[in-house]
Design a protein around this motif. Structure first.
Motif, PDB file in Angstrom:
ATOM      1  N   ARG A  93      43.203  31.298  30.870  1.00  0.00           N
ATOM      2  CA  ARG A  93      42.580  32.421  30.162  1.00  0.00           C
ATOM      3  C   ARG A  93      41.053  32.438  30.297  1.00  0.00           C
ATOM      4  O   ARG A  93      40.389  33.193  29.604  1.00  0.00           O
ATOM      5  CB  ARG A  93      42.989  32.404  28.683  1.00  0.00           C
ATOM      6  N   ARG A  94      40.546  31.646  31.184  1.00  0.00           N
ATOM      7  CA  ARG A  94      39.103  31.651  31.417  1.00  0.00           C
ATOM      8  C   ARG A  94      38.763  32.708  32.469  1.00  0.00           C
ATOM      9  O   ARG A  94      39.456  32.836  33.476  1.00  0.00           O
ATOM     10  CB  ARG A  94      38.645  30.277  31.899  1.00  0.00           C
ATOM     11  N   GLY A  95      37.710  33.470  32.250  1.00  0.00           N
ATOM     12  CA  GLY A  95      37.362  34.563  33.146  1.00  0.00           C
ATOM     13  C   GLY A  95      36.959  34.084  34.524  1.00  0.00           C
ATOM     14  O   GLY A  95      36.370  33.011  34.682  1.00  0.00           O
ATOM     15  N   PHE A  96      37.268  34.887  35.539  1.00  0.00           N
ATOM     16  CA  PHE A  96      36.905  34.529  36.908  1.00  0.00           C
ATOM     17  C   PHE A  96      35.385  34.434  37.078  1.00  0.00           C
ATOM     18  O   PHE A  96      34.886  33.551  37.780  1.00  0.00           O
ATOM     19  CB  PHE A  96      37.477  35.556  37.891  1.00  0.00           C
ATOM     20  N   VAL A  97      34.650  35.347  36.458  1.00  0.00           N
ATOM     21  CA  VAL A  97      33.192  35.296  36.551  1.00  0.00           C
ATOM     22  C   VAL A  97      32.667  34.020  35.913  1.00  0.00           C
ATOM     23  O   VAL A  97      31.774  33.345  36.450  1.00  0.00           O
ATOM     24  CB  VAL A  97      32.570  36.536  35.878  1.00  0.00           C
ATOM     25  N   GLU A  98      33.228  33.649  34.776  1.00  0.00           N
ATOM     26  CA  GLU A  98      32.834  32.410  34.103  1.00  0.00           C
ATOM     27  C   GLU A  98      33.170  31.194  34.953  1.00  0.00           C
ATOM     28  O   GLU A  98      32.471  30.176  34.917  1.00  0.00           O
ATOM     29  CB  GLU A  98      33.536  32.324  32.748  1.00  0.00           C
ATOM     30  N   LEU A  99      34.243  31.298  35.723  1.00  0.00           N
ATOM     31  CA  LEU A  99      34.630  30.187  36.594  1.00  0.00           C
ATOM     32  C   LEU A  99      33.700  30.038  37.794  1.00  0.00           C
ATOM     33  O   LEU A  99      33.741  29.020  38.481  1.00  0.00           O
ATOM     34  CB  LEU A  99      36.067  30.395  37.089  1.00  0.00           C
ATOM     35  N   GLY A 100      32.879  31.053  38.057  1.00  0.00           N
ATOM     36  CA  GLY A 100      31.919  30.964  39.151  1.00  0.00           C
ATOM     37  C   GLY A 100      32.209  31.861  40.334  1.00  0.00           C
ATOM     38  O   GLY A 100      31.615  31.690  41.403  1.00  0.00           O
ATOM     39  N   PHE A 101      33.096  32.848  40.166  1.00  0.00           N
ATOM     40  CA  PHE A 101      33.440  33.723  41.276  1.00  0.00           C
ATOM     41  C   PHE A 101      32.350  34.751  41.521  1.00  0.00           C
ATOM     42  O   PHE A 101      31.800  35.336  40.595  1.00  0.00           O
ATOM     43  CB  PHE A 101      34.754  34.454  40.990  1.00  0.00           C
ATOM     44  N   ASP A 102      32.058  34.977  42.807  1.00  0.00           N
ATOM     45  CA  ASP A 102      31.211  36.098  43.206  1.00  0.00           C
ATOM     46  C   ASP A 102      32.100  37.097  43.962  1.00  0.00           C
ATOM     47  O   ASP A 102      33.308  36.899  44.079  1.00  0.00           O
ATOM     48  CB  ASP A 102      30.033  35.628  44.066  1.00  0.00           C
ATOM     49  N   SER A 103      31.501  38.164  44.451  1.00  0.00           N
ATOM     50  CA  SER A 103      32.286  39.215  45.104  1.00  0.00           C
ATOM     51  C   SER A 103      33.027  38.703  46.337  1.00  0.00           C
ATOM     52  O   SER A 103      34.177  39.070  46.596  1.00  0.00           O
ATOM     53  CB  SER A 103      31.371  40.381  45.487  1.00  0.00           C
ATOM     54  N   LEU A 104      32.368  37.860  47.110  1.00  0.00           N
ATOM     55  CA  LEU A 104      32.991  37.332  48.327  1.00  0.00           C
ATOM     56  C   LEU A 104      34.218  36.494  47.990  1.00  0.00           C
ATOM     57  O   LEU A 104      35.277  36.621  48.621  1.00  0.00           O
ATOM     58  CB  LEU A 104      31.962  36.502  49.101  1.00  0.00           C
ATOM     59  N   MET A 105      34.089  35.646  46.976  1.00  0.00           N
ATOM     60  CA  MET A 105      35.226  34.811  46.568  1.00  0.00           C
ATOM     61  C   MET A 105      36.358  35.660  46.001  1.00  0.00           C
ATOM     62  O   MET A 105      37.541  35.385  46.242  1.00  0.00           O
ATOM     63  CB  MET A 105      34.770  33.800  45.513  1.00  0.00           C
ATOM     64  N   ALA A 106      35.994  36.702  45.248  1.00  0.00           N
ATOM     65  CA  ALA A 106      37.006  37.574  44.652  1.00  0.00           C
ATOM     66  C   ALA A 106      37.838  38.254  45.727  1.00  0.00           C
ATOM     67  O   ALA A 106      39.069  38.360  45.622  1.00  0.00           O
ATOM     68  CB  ALA A 106      36.336  38.609  43.752  1.00  0.00           C
ATOM     69  N   VAL A 107      37.188  38.730  46.772  1.00  0.00           N
ATOM     70  CA  VAL A 107      37.911  39.380  47.863  1.00  0.00           C
ATOM     71  C   VAL A 107      38.790  38.376  48.594  1.00  0.00           C
ATOM     72  O   VAL A 107      39.915  38.694  48.998  1.00  0.00           O
ATOM     73  CB  VAL A 107      36.929  40.059  48.833  1.00  0.00           C
ATOM     74  N   GLU A 108      38.313  37.158  48.768  1.00  0.00           N
ATOM     75  CA  GLU A 108      39.097  36.128  49.452  1.00  0.00           C
ATOM     76  C   GLU A 108      40.379  35.822  48.678  1.00  0.00           C
ATOM     77  O   GLU A 108      41.466  35.726  49.270  1.00  0.00           O
ATOM     78  CB  GLU A 108      38.263  34.858  49.618  1.00  0.00           C
ATOM     79  N   VAL A 109      40.287  35.687  47.351  1.00  0.00           N
ATOM     80  CA  VAL A 109      41.484  35.424  46.547  1.00  0.00           C
ATOM     81  C   VAL A 109      42.433  36.613  46.613  1.00  0.00           C
ATOM     82  O   VAL A 109      43.652  36.457  46.733  1.00  0.00           O
ATOM     83  CB  VAL A 109      41.100  35.116  45.082  1.00  0.00           C
ATOM     84  N   ARG A 110      41.878  37.797  46.527  1.00  0.00           N
ATOM     85  CA  ARG A 110      42.700  39.004  46.615  1.00  0.00           C
ATOM     86  C   ARG A 110      43.444  39.055  47.939  1.00  0.00           C
ATOM     87  O   ARG A 110      44.634  39.382  47.992  1.00  0.00           O
ATOM     88  CB  ARG A 110      41.802  40.223  46.426  1.00  0.00           C
ATOM     89  N   ASN A 111      42.786  38.732  49.046  1.00  0.00           N
ATOM     90  CA  ASN A 111      43.425  38.733  50.356  1.00  0.00           C
ATOM     91  C   ASN A 111      44.566  37.717  50.413  1.00  0.00           C
ATOM     92  O   ASN A 111      45.641  37.990  50.959  1.00  0.00           O
ATOM     93  CB  ASN A 111      42.399  38.429  51.443  1.00  0.00           C
ATOM     94  N   ARG A 112      44.327  36.557  49.846  1.00  0.00           N
ATOM     95  CA  ARG A 112      45.361  35.520  49.845  1.00  0.00           C
ATOM     96  C   ARG A 112      46.575  35.952  49.030  1.00  0.00           C
ATOM     97  O   ARG A 112      47.727  35.758  49.434  1.00  0.00           O
ATOM     98  CB  ARG A 112      44.788  34.216  49.284  1.00  0.00           C
ATOM     99  N   LEU A 113      46.320  36.526  47.858  1.00  0.00           N
ATOM    100  CA  LEU A 113      47.422  36.964  47.007  1.00  0.00           C
ATOM    101  C   LEU A 113      48.190  38.117  47.646  1.00  0.00           C
ATOM    102  O   LEU A 113      49.406  38.228  47.476  1.00  0.00           O
ATOM    103  CB  LEU A 113      46.889  37.375  45.634  1.00  0.00           C
ATOM    104  N   ALA A 114      47.503  38.986  48.373  1.00  0.00           N
ATOM    105  CA  ALA A 114      48.178  40.076  49.076  1.00  0.00           C
ATOM    106  C   ALA A 114      49.142  39.517  50.121  1.00  0.00           C
ATOM    107  O   ALA A 114      50.258  40.013  50.280  1.00  0.00           O
ATOM    108  CB  ALA A 114      47.150  40.996  49.722  1.00  0.00           C
ATOM    109  N   ARG A 115      48.704  38.475  50.835  1.00  0.00           N
ATOM    110  CA  ARG A 115      49.577  37.870  51.844  1.00  0.00           C
ATOM    111  C   ARG A 115      50.763  37.166  51.190  1.00  0.00           C
ATOM    112  O   ARG A 115      51.876  37.188  51.709  1.00  0.00           O
ATOM    113  CB  ARG A 115      48.781  36.896  52.711  1.00  0.00           C
TER     114      ARG A 115
END
Length: 255
Positions: free
Chosen positions: A113-135
C-alpha cells in the motif's frame, strides 16, 4: 558515445554552423514513451525518430501480448484460482517487477500500500513496469498506469478486474466451442455404434445440473416461512405415486 557516432556528430556540427548545439546519444524507444507519459512534448513531437518510437511503442505494448508464453501461463494460473488467490498472484507479480526495476534484490522493499512515487519511481521506471506487466498479462495498459493506480495493491486490484472480464469471455468461448464439437460428433454417430441410452442419460443429467445451477443463481433467497429446496426435495422423496401425478398435473397441466 561510440567513436563513429561522436565523429559523425562533430562533422554535422561543423558543417551546420550552429551557434548553439547539443549532442546526445538518446535511446528514443526507451526515452520518448517515458518523457511523454503525462502529456505530449512539443520539444520532441516533430522529431521523426520520436514519432517512430512512439508509434512502435503504442502498437507493440498497447497491442498486448496475449500470444506470449508469460501471458498464457499467468492466465492459466488465474483461471484455476479463487478471487483471493488471484489478487495474491497479481500483487506478487506487481511487487516483483517493481522491485526489479528499482534495483531491489527481493520484493520485500515494495510495500503493497505504499505509493509508487514514495517508493522512488520516476516516469521512466513507471513506463518500464507498465511494459513488463503488459507482457505478463497480455492486457492493453495505459502509459499512465502507475499514476492512475498509485500503489501495488491498487494496481493488482485493477489488473484482476481487467483479467477477470477477459478470462470469463475466454471460458465462455471455450465452452461454446466444446458444445459445437460435441454436437458435430453426436450428429455423425449411429445408434448401432454406441450405447444411446447411456449417452442420453448422461446428457440429461448434465443439463439438469446446469439448469439447477442457473435457477439457484437467478432465484432470490426464500422468504420466512417459505419451504427451502432441501425441504421440497425431502417431500418429493416421501411422496406417493398419486401425489406425484397430482403435483405434475397442477404444475404442468394434462399432457
Amino acid at each position: 558515445m561510440a567513436p563513429e557516432s561522436a565523429v559523425g556528430a562533430l562533422h554535422q556540427a561543423l558543417a551546420g554552423d550552429a551557434t548553439l548545439l547539443t549532442v546526445a546519444d538518446v535511446d528514443w524507444q526507451r526515452f520518448a514513451p517515458a518523457f511523454t507519459v503525462r502529456r505530449p512534448s512539443p520539444l520532441l513531437g516533430e522529431l521523426a525518430d520520436v514519432q517512430r518510437a512512439l508509434e512502435q511503442h503504442h502498437h507493440g505494448v498497447d497491442g498486448g501480448g496475449r500470444g506470449g508464453d508469460a501471458a498464457a501461463q499467468l492466465r492459466a494460473r488465474l483461471a484455476s484460482a479463487s478471487e483471493s488467490q488471484q489478487n495474491r498472484i497479481l500483487l506478487e507479480l506487481v511487487r516483483a517487477e517493481a522491485a526489479d526495476v528499482l534495483g531491489h534484490a527481493t520484493a520485500d522493499a515494495v510495500r503493497p500500500r505504499r505509493g509508487f512515487v514514495e517508493l522512488g519511481f520516476d516516469s521512466l521506471m513507471a513506463v518500464e513496469v507498465r511494459n513488463r506487466l503488459a507482457r505478463h498479462t497480455g492486457l492493453r495498459l495505459s502509459t499512465t498506469l502507475l499514476f492512475d493506480f498509485p500503489s501495488p495493491a491498487a494496481l493488482a486490484h485493477h489488473l484482476r478486474a481487467e483479467l477477470a472480464q477477459e478470462l470469463s469471455a475466454e471460458a465462455s468461448t471455450s465452452v461454446t466451442a466444446v458444445l459445437s464439437e460435441l454436437e458435430r460428433m453426436l450428429s455423425g454417430l449411429s445408434t448401432d455404434d454406441v450405447d444411446g441410452v447411456d449417452i442420453t442419460e448422461r446428457l440429461q443429467g448434465l443439463l439438469t445440473t446446469w439448469s439447477g445451477a442457473q435457477v439457484r443463481l437467478a432465484s432470490p433467497p426464500p422468504e420466512a416461512g417459505e419451504p427451502t429446496a432441501a425441504a421440497m426435495d425431502s417431500d418429493l422423496e416421501s411422496a406417493t405415486s398419486d401425489e406425484m401425478f397430482d403435483l405434475i398435473q397442477r404444475e404442468f397441466g394434462k399432457f
